[in-house]
Motif scaffolding. Structure first.
Motif, PDB file in Angstrom:
ATOM      1  N   ALA A  82      -4.164   3.247 -11.689  1.00 30.31           N
ATOM      2  CA  ALA A  82      -5.053   2.835 -10.604  1.00 30.31           C
ATOM      3  C   ALA A  82      -6.323   3.689 -10.591  1.00 30.31           C
ATOM      4  N   LEU A  83      -6.164   4.990 -10.797  1.00 25.73           N
ATOM      5  CA  LEU A  83      -7.323   5.889 -10.830  1.00 25.73           C
ATOM      6  C   LEU A  83      -8.269   5.554 -11.974  1.00 25.73           C
ATOM      7  N   GLU A  84      -7.724   4.998 -13.034  1.00 26.29           N
ATOM      8  CA  GLU A  84      -8.545   4.664 -14.200  1.00 26.29           C
ATOM      9  C   GLU A  84      -9.166   3.276 -14.092  1.00 26.29           C
ATOM     10  N   GLY A  85      -9.075   2.685 -12.904  1.00 24.39           N
ATOM     11  CA  GLY A  85      -9.849   1.477 -12.643  1.00 24.39           C
ATOM     12  C   GLY A  85      -9.130   0.156 -12.763  1.00 24.39           C
ATOM     13  N   ALA A  86      -7.808   0.164 -12.833  1.00 21.09           N
ATOM     14  CA  ALA A  86      -7.093  -1.110 -12.907  1.00 21.09           C
ATOM     15  C   ALA A  86      -7.308  -1.920 -11.629  1.00 21.09           C
ATOM     16  N   ASP A  87      -7.580  -3.211 -11.787  1.00 19.20           N
ATOM     17  CA  ASP A  87      -7.736  -4.118 -10.649  1.00 19.20           C
ATOM     18  C   ASP A  87      -6.399  -4.761 -10.272  1.00 19.20           C
ATOM     19  N   LEU A  88      -5.526  -4.892 -11.254  1.00 21.61           N
ATOM     20  CA  LEU A  88      -4.237  -5.564 -11.094  1.00 21.61           C
ATOM     21  C   LEU A  88      -3.223  -4.837 -11.957  1.00 21.61           C
ATOM     22  N   ILE A  89      -2.066  -4.513 -11.372  1.00 26.79           N
ATOM     23  CA  ILE A  89      -1.034  -3.788 -12.116  1.00 26.79           C
ATOM     24  C   ILE A  89       0.297  -4.517 -11.974  1.00 26.79           C
ATOM     25  N   PHE A  90       0.898  -4.865 -13.114  1.00 24.35           N
ATOM     26  CA  PHE A  90       2.226  -5.463 -13.152  1.00 24.35           C
ATOM     27  C   PHE A  90       3.253  -4.366 -13.441  1.00 24.35           C
ATOM     28  N   THR A  91       4.218  -4.205 -12.545  1.00 25.57           N
ATOM     29  CA  THR A  91       5.274  -3.200 -12.740  1.00 25.57           C
ATOM     30  C   THR A  91       6.559  -3.970 -13.026  1.00 25.57           C
ATOM     31  N   THR A  92       7.069  -3.831 -14.239  1.00 24.46           N
ATOM     32  CA  THR A  92       7.964  -4.859 -14.779  1.00 24.46           C
ATOM     33  C   THR A  92       9.447  -4.485 -14.815  1.00 24.46           C
ATOM     34  N   SER A  93       9.912  -3.689 -13.857  1.00 24.17           N
ATOM     35  CA  SER A  93      11.348  -3.407 -13.800  1.00 24.17           C
ATOM     36  C   SER A  93      11.781  -3.193 -12.357  1.00 24.17           C
ATOM     37  N   PHE A  94      13.001  -3.594 -12.038  1.00 25.09           N
ATOM     38  CA  PHE A  94      13.516  -3.533 -10.668  1.00 25.09           C
ATOM     39  C   PHE A  94      13.383  -2.130 -10.074  1.00 25.09           C
ATOM     40  N   GLY A  95      13.681  -1.106 -10.870  1.00 25.97           N
ATOM     41  CA  GLY A  95      13.676   0.267 -10.376  1.00 25.97           C
ATOM     42  C   GLY A  95      12.302   0.830 -10.066  1.00 25.97           C
ATOM     43  N   TYR A  96      11.250   0.056 -10.328  1.00 22.15           N
ATOM     44  CA  TYR A  96       9.889   0.479  -9.974  1.00 22.15           C
ATOM     45  C   TYR A  96       9.507   0.075  -8.548  1.00 22.15           C
ATOM     46  N   MET A  97      10.418  -0.539  -7.835  1.00 14.84           N
ATOM     47  CA  MET A  97      10.063  -1.156  -6.553  1.00 14.84           C
ATOM     48  C   MET A  97       9.458  -0.174  -5.558  1.00 14.84           C
ATOM     49  N   ASP A  98      10.156   0.889  -5.246  1.00 11.15           N
ATOM     50  CA  ASP A  98       9.655   1.825  -4.234  1.00 11.15           C
ATOM     51  C   ASP A  98       8.387   2.529  -4.707  1.00 11.15           C
ATOM     52  N   ALA A  99       8.343   2.852  -5.992  1.00  9.41           N
ATOM     53  CA  ALA A  99       7.137   3.490  -6.534  1.00  9.41           C
ATOM     54  C   ALA A  99       5.934   2.565  -6.392  1.00  9.41           C
ATOM     55  N   THR A 100       6.138   1.278  -6.632  1.00  6.56           N
ATOM     56  CA  THR A 100       5.052   0.307  -6.507  1.00  6.56           C
ATOM     57  C   THR A 100       4.529   0.263  -5.074  1.00  6.56           C
ATOM     58  N   ILE A 101       5.442   0.209  -4.119  1.00  3.01           N
ATOM     59  CA  ILE A 101       5.048   0.169  -2.706  1.00  3.01           C
ATOM     60  C   ILE A 101       4.286   1.445  -2.326  1.00  3.01           C
ATOM     61  N   ASN A 102       4.789   2.592  -2.782  1.00  2.00           N
ATOM     62  CA  ASN A 102       4.158   3.876  -2.441  1.00  2.00           C
ATOM     63  C   ASN A 102       2.738   3.972  -2.993  1.00  2.00           C
ATOM     64  N   VAL A 103       2.566   3.592  -4.249  1.00  2.00           N
ATOM     65  CA  VAL A 103       1.243   3.695  -4.878  1.00  2.00           C
ATOM     66  C   VAL A 103       0.289   2.657  -4.283  1.00  2.00           C
ATOM     67  N   ALA A 104       0.808   1.473  -3.970  1.00  2.00           N
ATOM     68  CA  ALA A 104      -0.033   0.419  -3.397  1.00  2.00           C
ATOM     69  C   ALA A 104      -0.661   0.856  -2.077  1.00  2.00           C
ATOM     70  N   LYS A 105       0.060   1.649  -1.295  1.00  2.00           N
ATOM     71  CA  LYS A 105      -0.489   2.152  -0.027  1.00  2.00           C
ATOM     72  C   LYS A 105      -1.708   3.042  -0.256  1.00  2.00           C
ATOM     73  N   LYS A 106      -1.700   3.775  -1.357  1.00  5.04           N
ATOM     74  CA  LYS A 106      -2.806   4.694  -1.655  1.00  5.04           C
ATOM     75  C   LYS A 106      -4.020   3.971  -2.234  1.00  5.04           C
ATOM     76  N   PHE A 107      -3.795   2.760  -2.769  1.00  2.00           N
ATOM     77  CA  PHE A 107      -4.874   2.021  -3.426  1.00  2.00           C
ATOM     78  C   PHE A 107      -4.927   0.595  -2.871  1.00  2.00           C
ATOM     79  N   PRO A 108      -5.398   0.436  -1.644  1.00  2.00           N
ATOM     80  CA  PRO A 108      -5.367  -0.891  -0.998  1.00  2.00           C
ATOM     81  C   PRO A 108      -6.227  -1.944  -1.689  1.00  2.00           C
TER      82      PRO A 108
END
Length: 357
Positions: A82-108
């Motif tokens: 996200a810091l490197e400028g991604a506009d859209l990020i696909f997180t492709t495994s079930f175990g990434y769920m909480d990490a995805t939610i946490n990072v999404a809050k920091k990069f609305p």
């Protein structure tokens, strides 16, 4: 001096144009739980990434990081992307769920898409495939082709997605052959060829002559090929290098249309939070070619089942069905609702053993 000045001005203009073009590009990132060469799950997600590049050309830039463990490391990798400028990020495994939610809050302002999970946010969508539909087709073929009446199943983690697959395969194997029994080995990994091969060997030693898997490598295929007289099915990808035996068919995850559509939505400003769960009908779940090792009659039955699922004429979880302990679940003709399927935490009647906690 004047000529030199003109050159400098032209170079500056070219540099600004190049920078502007780079800024105009939509940057799409992918986080993978396995290596892109796993021959299964991650391989198919990366084919989807390549399809995005082919569709949009120089309007997009894609980046990926492979073999990212589920847990804190995933959050670090997502944050960096996200810091490197991604506009859209696909997180492709079930175990990434909480990490995805946490990072999404920091990069609305960054859009996130999480595969196989259920937690959404204003900038987080979820998507998955109805793999259990493909398991029904595999189960039918497995039930018809087993000679030992023992079917082995390599589970990754005891989450609803995997439990659904086991149940669907068992229901349809049992319909095809009332004498079948399932033996389940939990590998506790998505991708570990050594563990997956060991699991396959254990099942074969227990008499299984058909192996199904919900893990990502081709190691079980190789173990079955070495053992001889054991049938397998490709998981997530076709794994056709093992056809016509041991691999007699496969479930193929086709992510490309979804990845293209969601990238386009970001590009044209129409992206919104969605919960997508597609199957055979939409083409997100494909049935790999059924090899000639399968008798023509069985192949025809399997394809008819696939077509009935695709048309909506038949649902793989249709009653009468009981839970493992014998309590009624679905009455005659009743179809399981998506909520129950999404949170499935029980075996159906006839499966032996307990689901690990």
């Amino acid at each position: 001096m004047k000529f030199t000045s003109l050159l400098a001005t032209a170079a500056m203009a070219l540099g600004l144009a190049t920078a502007a073009a780079a800024e105009d590009k939509t940057k799409v990132g992918f986080i993978y739980v396995g290596p892109v060469g796993d021959g299964g799950w991650t391989y198919e997600h990366d084919k989807g990434r390549q399809a995005v590049e082919a569709e949009f050309g120089d309007k997009v830039e894609t980046v990926y990081v492979e073999s990212v463990p589920e847990g804190p490391d995933a959050e670090r990798v997502m944050t960096q992307m996200a810091l490197e400028g991604a506009d859209l990020i696909f997180t492709t495994s079930f175990g990434y769920m909480d990490a995805t939610i946490n990072v999404a809050k920091k990069f609305p302002d960054v859009k996130f898409e999480h595969a196989t999970g259920y937690k959404t946010a204003p900038n987080v969508s979820v998507y998955s495939a109805r793999f259990y539909e493909g398991r029904a087709v595999q189960g039918h073929i497995a039930g018809k082709m087993t000679k030992s009446n023992i079917i082995g199943y390599i589970g990754s983690y005891p989450i609803p997605e995997v439990i659904r697959g086991i149940n669907s395969a068992f229901i349809h194997a049992k319909k095809a052959n009332p004498d079948v029994q399932f033996k389940i080995v939990w590998a506790y990994t998505w991708f570990d060829p050594a563990k997956e091969a060991d699991a396959a060997k254990v099942l074969i030693e227990q008499g299984a002559d058909v192996i199904l898997q919900h893990t990502d490598s081709t190691a079980p295929q190789a173990a079955a090929q070495k053992a001889g007289n054991v049938i397998t099915f490709g998981q997530a990808s076709d794994m056709s290098e093992y056809a016509p035996l041991p691999r007699v068919s496969s479930i193929i995850d086709n992510w490309a249309p979804y990845y293209i559509a969601r990238t386009k939505a970001v590009m044209d400003g129409t992206w919104e939070t969605v919960n997508t769960w597609h199957g055979i009908k939409e083409g997100m779940v494909e049935i790999g070619e059924i090899s000639d090792a399968v008798p023509a009659e069985v192949k025809a039955e399997a394809l008819a089942l696939k077509d009935a699922i695709a048309s909506g004429e038949y649902h793989p979880f249709t009653g009468p069905l009981n839970k493992q302990d014998g309590t009624p679940w679905l009455a005659e003709g009743e179809v399981a609702d998506d909520g129950t399927l999404a949170g499935m935490n029980f075996y159906v009647e006839g499966i032996e053993g307990e689901i690990p906690q």
